[in-house]
Scaffold this active site. Structure first.
Site, PDB file in Angstrom:
ATOM      1  N   SER A 147       0.835  -1.200   0.000  1.00 50.55           N
ATOM      2  CA  SER A 147       0.000   0.000   0.000  1.00 50.55           C
ATOM      3  C   SER A 147       0.868   1.247   0.000  1.00 50.55           C
ATOM      4  CB  SER A 147      -0.897  -0.001   1.247  1.00 50.55           C
ATOM      5  OG  SER A 147      -1.508   1.259   1.437  1.00 50.55           O
ATOM      6  N   TYR A 181      -3.351  -1.241   9.769  1.00 46.38           N
ATOM      7  CA  TYR A 181      -3.194  -1.691   8.382  1.00 46.38           C
ATOM      8  C   TYR A 181      -1.883  -1.202   7.787  1.00 46.38           C
ATOM      9  CZ  TYR A 181      -4.108  -2.009   3.356  1.00 46.38           C
ATOM     10  OH  TYR A 181      -4.019  -2.269   2.014  1.00 46.38           O
ATOM     11  N   LYS A 185       1.511  -3.305   6.393  1.00 43.83           N
ATOM     12  CA  LYS A 185       2.008  -3.232   5.023  1.00 43.83           C
ATOM     13  C   LYS A 185       3.472  -2.797   4.986  1.00 43.83           C
ATOM     14  CE  LYS A 185      -1.633  -4.662   2.845  1.00 43.83           C
ATOM     15  NZ  LYS A 185      -1.617  -5.929   2.087  1.00 43.83           N
TER      16      LYS A 185
END
EC number: 1.1.1.-
Length: 266
Positions: A147, A181, A185
């Site tokens: 990401s 999150y 990543k």
């Protein structure tokens, strides 16, 4: 066309979102693939296969749903043995399965642990399990979906992606819902680099792919917030991942690739 004439691809989290669009992009090409669509439940996998077959009725490729829960070692082992028994090798593994959870919903420890379990540990164990099948391919490819939120370089200079100054005081306001999150990543980027160096001499090409801010379930909680980047159709990300599978980014092995030929800083 027999199975041996095709390239074999496994996409985790393939029944929706980016995984689904990646598979759609692959089966729209002239290259024949046999794609294992990784899913958690039989019904959702079969529904996704039927949807793809309706969307792309003319294709040299074939599809098959396969159950795999990346947080369950026994599920991963069953998936491995299914692929091994059917074809004996794997050309491409796309570690796409991912989640984003918020502490406000389920508690901080649960949210962070579950995000790491799926996004980092799951990808690590999937890769470790399937390396023997990748090494039997003539052109093995290993892809980790990361990401733009994972990049440390811009974050060291400004609070990305909102670019806001967080006011003094406690508790702090909710700036964005992606703390767990994005941390997973960033960790996944290191996992990708570890595998890049471990498998380079075996001829395995390894990448991180940063697909952009997409209109998927993962992106829904951030869309419209101050500082949020423009939302792209999930198909844009799917085409990017497919282009890596197809060989368009072979000069960027070991890097995090973006669309339009660009590379994301670590």
């Amino acid at each position: 066309m027999v199975l041996s004439d095709k390239k074999f691809v496994l996409v985790t989290g393939g029944s929706s979102g980016l995984g689904f669009e990646t598979i759609k992009a692959l089966i729209q090409t002239n290259q024949p693939y046999h794609v294992f669509l990784g899913c958690l439940f039989p019904d959702e996998g079969q529904s996704a296969v039927l949807s793809l077959q309706r969307d792309v009725p003319e294709t040299p490729s074939t599809l098959e749903s396969i159950l795999v829960d990346v947080t369950d070692d026994e599920s991963i082992d069953r998936c491995f043995h299914t692929v091994q028994s059917k074809i004996g090798h794997l050309d491409v593994l796309v570690n796409n399965a991912g989640i984003s959870l918020q502490a406000s919903e389920i508690g901080m420890r649960e949210a962070w642990n579950r995000c790491y379990d799926v996004n980092v540990t799951g990808a690590q164990i999937m890769t470790h399990t399937f390396v023997p099948l990748l090494l039997r391919s003539n052109d093995p490819r290993l892809i980790f979906i990361t990401s733009g939120l994972s990049s440390l370089t811009p974050m060291s200079n400004v609070y990305t992606p909102t670019r806001m100054t967080v006011p003094a005081g406690w508790p702090k306001p909710e700036v964005h819902p992606y703390r767990a999150y994005r941390a997973t990543k960033t960790a996944l980027n290191m996992v990708m680099l570890e595998w890049h160096w471990q498998l380079r001499e075996d001829g395995v090409k390894t990448w991180g792919v940063s697909p952009g801010f997409l209109a998927t379930n993962l992106g829904a909680s951030f869309a419209g917030m101050d500082g949020a980047p423009p939302v792209l159709p999930a198909s844009v990300g799917g085409r990017l991942v497919a282009s890596v599978v197809e060989g368009d980014r072979d000069t960027d092995v070991g890097k995090i690739v973006l669309k339009d030929g660009e590379v994301q800083p670590f």
